[in-house]
Design a protein around this motif. Structure first.
Motif, PDB file in Angstrom:
ATOM      1  N   ASP A  14       9.001   5.937   4.792  1.00  0.00           N
ATOM      2  CA  ASP A  14       7.622   5.592   4.437  1.00  0.00           C
ATOM      3  C   ASP A  14       6.794   6.840   4.159  1.00  0.00           C
ATOM      4  O   ASP A  14       5.926   6.838   3.277  1.00  0.00           O
ATOM      5  N   PHE A  15       7.071   7.919   4.881  1.00  0.00           N
ATOM      6  CA  PHE A  15       6.313   9.145   4.650  1.00  0.00           C
ATOM      7  C   PHE A  15       6.563   9.683   3.252  1.00  0.00           C
ATOM      8  O   PHE A  15       5.617  10.023   2.533  1.00  0.00           O
ATOM      9  N   VAL A  16       7.824   9.793   2.821  1.00  0.00           N
ATOM     10  CA  VAL A  16       8.088  10.399   1.519  1.00  0.00           C
ATOM     11  C   VAL A  16       7.659   9.482   0.372  1.00  0.00           C
ATOM     12  O   VAL A  16       7.323   9.976  -0.716  1.00  0.00           O
ATOM     13  N   ARG A  66       3.336  19.005   7.203  1.00  0.00           N
ATOM     14  CA  ARG A  66       2.758  17.656   7.180  1.00  0.00           C
ATOM     15  C   ARG A  66       3.809  16.619   7.549  1.00  0.00           C
ATOM     16  O   ARG A  66       3.497  15.617   8.190  1.00  0.00           O
ATOM     17  N   PHE A  67       5.031  16.845   7.145  1.00  0.00           N
ATOM     18  CA  PHE A  67       6.097  15.917   7.522  1.00  0.00           C
ATOM     19  C   PHE A  67       6.264  15.915   9.039  1.00  0.00           C
ATOM     20  O   PHE A  67       6.332  14.862   9.675  1.00  0.00           O
ATOM     21  N   THR A  68       6.298  17.107   9.621  1.00  0.00           N
ATOM     22  CA  THR A  68       6.518  17.178  11.064  1.00  0.00           C
ATOM     23  C   THR A  68       5.318  16.671  11.862  1.00  0.00           C
ATOM     24  O   THR A  68       5.484  16.172  12.970  1.00  0.00           O
ATOM     25  N   GLU A  88       0.836  -1.201   0.000  1.00  0.00           N
ATOM     26  CA  GLU A  88       0.000   0.000   0.000  1.00  0.00           C
ATOM     27  C   GLU A  88       0.872   1.254   0.000  1.00  0.00           C
ATOM     28  O   GLU A  88       0.581   2.226  -0.703  1.00  0.00           O
ATOM     29  N   ILE A  89       1.954   1.222   0.755  1.00  0.00           N
ATOM     30  CA  ILE A  89       2.865   2.378   0.764  1.00  0.00           C
ATOM     31  C   ILE A  89       3.569   2.503  -0.585  1.00  0.00           C
ATOM     32  O   ILE A  89       3.658   3.579  -1.169  1.00  0.00           O
TER      33      ILE A  89
END
Length: 373
Positions: free
Chosen positions: A311-313, A323-325, A51-52
């Motif tokens: 995973d975030f990027v 949003r990253f923080t 999914e990621i």
């Protein structure tokens, strides 16, 4: 505009589902499509976080499928929008309507996948719900979202001022839909053949005022996943259909014009084979990049938080710093240091500098380069 009906093909009343198909003429295409799809699905099964890694393919499908209907947007525009409007708000100023329409496709598809995951069947109510979401904002909002057509519609070549196809009449639509969904849920045809026939029948019924092509292409993904032939909802076929658009449309028309169901199935199976090979290449490139970046992120960032950032990027290849923080699961001071480290190492690039209270906008270009279409 007055359109010429003289050479139009009309819907094939009382011919669905078709009689026995000529499996001898399509067994080779069926075997090749099945094999290619199996190789693609094996890759899906080997991904612990598909999914990621593969959610970006949903955005890619949204761009291409919408483009086939004349809605032109880019992957960068879609992801820039998501960076600012992840709260599901469509009413954004200074955003082109085409971008919002493509976002609605992506979100409608994601919602449909979620509904199936929750156990809902593929049904008339499901596609009405998808349609309601797809046309909830913008130009489609005036096209009876979530409601089946009550007037005759047409497929036309407006540049040549002629009607290409006359779908089923509104008076016979519900009968046709009942037959189609009974076929979907009860017929024992091989999954790929059933999906092929469902797609052409749905497009021939053309049950809505607008959005039929996009809904019909969504159904392909949903049926393949619901049947278990793919283990994750990440198989999208619009790229092949766009590349062969004239053949795609003409082969569907021949079903109604001459009863060429087998010819259509062969075309569809060839599309599945080709797209499975293409999707496998893209997915493997994304997975390879992810594995490479694991070490890069570990070397650049604190090992404790590097996977969160990675995973975030991959989930948000274009993002604003706030949003990253707030969303990466990393303490705010640490996330701020990480952003600077990623910039210094040229892992992310600045798209917009911070301005006043507006945070900076960044792009994870290694992934974006794999996704642009």
């Amino acid at each position: 505009m007055n359109l010429n009906l003289s050479n139009a093909v009309h819907y094939h009343y009382d011919q669905f589902p078709p009689g026995p198909l000529n499996y001898g003429n399509m067994i080779d295409a069926l075997l090749k499509a099945t094999s290619a799809l199996a190789r693609y699905d094996q890759m899906l099964k080997n991904m612990h976080n598909s999914e990621i890694l593969l959610a970006p393919l949903r955005n890619q499908e949204a761009v291409i499928s919408s483009r086939m209907e004349g809605t032109i947007s880019t992957m960068d525009e879609i992801l820039r929008y998501e960076a600012d409007h992840a709260d599901d708000s469509e009413n954004a100023s200074n955003v082109r309507s085409e971008v919002i329409e493509t976002i609605l496709y992506q979100r409608a598809l994601k919602a449909a996948q979620s509904a199936l995951n929750d156990g809902y069947p593929i049904s008339q109510s499901l596609i009405k719900g998808i349609h309601q979401r797809l046309l909830s904002f913008g130009r489609g909002a005036t096209k009876s979202p979530g409601e089946f057509k009550t007037e005759q519609n047409y497929l036309a070549d407006k540049s040549q001022r002629k009607i290409l196809f006359v779908p089923v009449s509104p008076e016979r639509l519900h009968e046709g839909l009942d037959t189609l969904f009974d076929y979907i849920n009860n017929n024992q045809d091989p999954v790929l053949i059933k999906t092929a026939l469902t797609h052409v029948e749905f497009e021939s019924l053309h049950p809505f005022k607008d959005g039929n092509g996009r809904i019909g292409r969504m159904l392909i993904t949903l049926m393949l996943w619901k049947s278990g032939i793919i283990s994750a909802p990440h198989f999208y076929i619009s790229g092949y259909f766009e590349d062969h658009k004239d053949e795609y449309i003409d082969t569907m028309r021949q079903v109604s014009a001459k009863g060429e169901w087998t010819q259509w199935c062969v075309f569809f199976l060839s599309a599945v084979e080709s797209q499975a090979i293409r999707n496998l290449t893209i997915a493997e490139n994304i997975r390879t990049l992810y594995e490479e970046m694991k070490q890069v992120f570990a070397d650049t960032l604190s090992l404790k938080w590097s996977m969160n950032a990675l995973d975030f990027v991959f989930s948000n290849p274009i993002f604003r710093n706030n949003r990253f923080t707030s969303n990466a699961g990393i303490p705010v001071p640490t996330a701020a240091r990480f952003t600077r480290a990623l910039l210094d190492n040229k892992i992310i690039h600045t798209l917009e500098e911070a301005s006043g209270r507006r945070p900076a906008l960044y792009s994870f270009e290694p992934l974006m380069n794999l996704l642009r279409v």
